[in-house]
Motif scaffolding. Structure first.
Motif, PDB file in Angstrom:
ATOM      1  N   LYS A 171      -4.264  -5.483   8.116  1.00 36.39           N
ATOM      2  CA  LYS A 171      -3.043  -5.773   8.394  1.00 36.39           C
ATOM      3  C   LYS A 171      -2.389  -6.977   7.121  1.00 36.39           C
ATOM      4  N   ILE A 227      -1.422  -6.938   3.711  1.00 38.66           N
ATOM      5  CA  ILE A 227       0.086  -6.292   3.354  1.00 38.66           C
ATOM      6  C   ILE A 227       1.005  -6.296   3.530  1.00 38.66           C
ATOM      7  N   ALA A 251      -0.172   4.981   9.245  1.00 41.26           N
ATOM      8  CA  ALA A 251       0.685   3.801   9.292  1.00 41.26           C
ATOM      9  C   ALA A 251       1.289   3.378   9.647  1.00 41.26           C
ATOM     10  N   THR A 306       1.023   5.221   0.357  1.00 37.82           N
ATOM     11  CA  THR A 306       0.484   6.468   1.522  1.00 37.82           C
ATOM     12  C   THR A 306       0.907   7.310   1.782  1.00 37.82           C
ATOM     13  N   VAL A 347       0.877  -0.975   0.044  1.00 30.64           N
ATOM     14  CA  VAL A 347      -0.278  -0.327   0.003  1.00 30.64           C
ATOM     15  C   VAL A 347       1.233   1.096   0.050  1.00 30.64           C
ATOM     16  N   CYS A 362       3.819  -0.938   3.533  1.00 29.55           N
ATOM     17  CA  CYS A 362       3.079   0.511   3.777  1.00 29.55           C
ATOM     18  C   CYS A 362       4.594   1.524   3.861  1.00 29.55           C
ATOM     19  N   ILE A 371      -7.774  -0.453   6.068  1.00 34.66           N
ATOM     20  CA  ILE A 371      -6.746  -2.549   5.444  1.00 34.66           C
ATOM     21  C   ILE A 371      -6.526  -3.424   6.261  1.00 34.66           C
ATOM     22  N   ILE A 375      -5.874   3.881   4.845  1.00 39.53           N
ATOM     23  CA  ILE A 375      -4.994   2.973   5.086  1.00 39.53           C
ATOM     24  C   ILE A 375      -5.292   1.709   5.939  1.00 39.53           C
ATOM     25  N   ASN A 376      -6.791   3.381   6.933  1.00 39.15           N
ATOM     26  CA  ASN A 376      -7.708   2.357   8.445  1.00 39.15           C
ATOM     27  C   ASN A 376      -8.642   1.272   7.932  1.00 39.15           C
ATOM     28  N   THR A 400      -4.092   4.708  -1.918  1.00 41.92           N
ATOM     29  CA  THR A 400      -4.491   5.599  -0.858  1.00 41.92           C
ATOM     30  C   THR A 400      -4.256   6.068   0.945  1.00 41.92           C
TER      31      THR A 400
END
Ligand code: ADP
Ligand code: MG
Length: 187
Positions: free
Chosen positions: A83, A86, A129, A7, A5, A89, A81, A78-79, A75
């Motif tokens: 853990k 991924i 993150a 961010t 991800v 991050c 998604i 990220i909250n 994005t």
């Protein structure tokens, strides 16, 4: 398999870099907004999409991505998604004065621009993150004065090394205090 991800504050280059990473890894860029469209509502005043049901959003993302191979997500949310979806991050950072320049080109309300520049100053996306994925899954990258291709190459190299990176910039330390104070007064 690589599940990333990307961010960072709006304007730092997430979308641009995600496309470069997608080429580097031959992995699709996943548009989270598309997945959670049923639970998004447009706020005309803030000119942003708001998530009206976070639990449902999280579930939709889990259903869509669980079991999929490699992907690059771009994005700020990220909250939403899990853990477990991924591997790394990537938090892009950019000199807040350049964030300002880039956001001024968007037709955004002034308060939204100022809020986001200050978020970059204090590193809110990095802190989020770390909260969401833990310090061991975060790679922070200073993109200032690097083109998107250089940024992507840097990330590919870091992922090969495979160790987390946090603490590459401290804008509070490097910026002129007046720049920060003047922006704060606008809030
Ligand atoms: P985000 O998705 O984080 O909001 P974008 O990828 O849309 O950011 O980039 C914002 C603007 O900055 C775009 O005009 C893009 O072309 C430009 N840009 C992105 N990355 C870089 C870079 N590394 N160097 C210079 N300009 C960039
Ligand atoms: Mg973008």
């Amino acid at each position: 398999m690589v599940r990333l991800v990307v961010t960072g504050t709006p304007g730092v280059g997430k979308t641009t870099v995600a496309i470069e990473l997608s080429k580097a890894y031959d992995a699709p860029v996943v548009d989270i907004n598309e997945i959670i469209r049923p639970v998004l509502k447009w706020d005309p005043e803030l000119q942003t999409s708001l998530v009206i049901d976070e639990v449902k959003a999280r579930e939709l993302i889990r259903e869509d991505l669980g079991g999929a191979g490699s992907y690059i997500i771009d994005t700020v949310a990220i909250n939403l998604i899990d853990k477990s979806l991924i591997d790394w991050c990537i938090v892009l950072r950019l000199d807040p004065r350049q964030v300002m320049d880039r956001l001024l080109k968007r037709n955004w309300p002034r308060c939204k621009i100022v809020e986001n520049v200050l978020a970059e100053v204090v590193g809110s996306p990095l802190n989020l993150a770390i909260d969401v994925f833990g310090r061991d899954r975060v790679i922070e990258v200073d993109t200032t004065n690097k083109d998107a291709h250089e940024v992507a190459n840097h990330i590919v190299n870091q992922l090969t090394v495979g160790v987390p990176v946090i603490g590459v910039v401290d804008w509070l330390d490097t910026l002129d205090t007046d720049f920060i104070l003047n922006l704060s007064r606008e809030l």
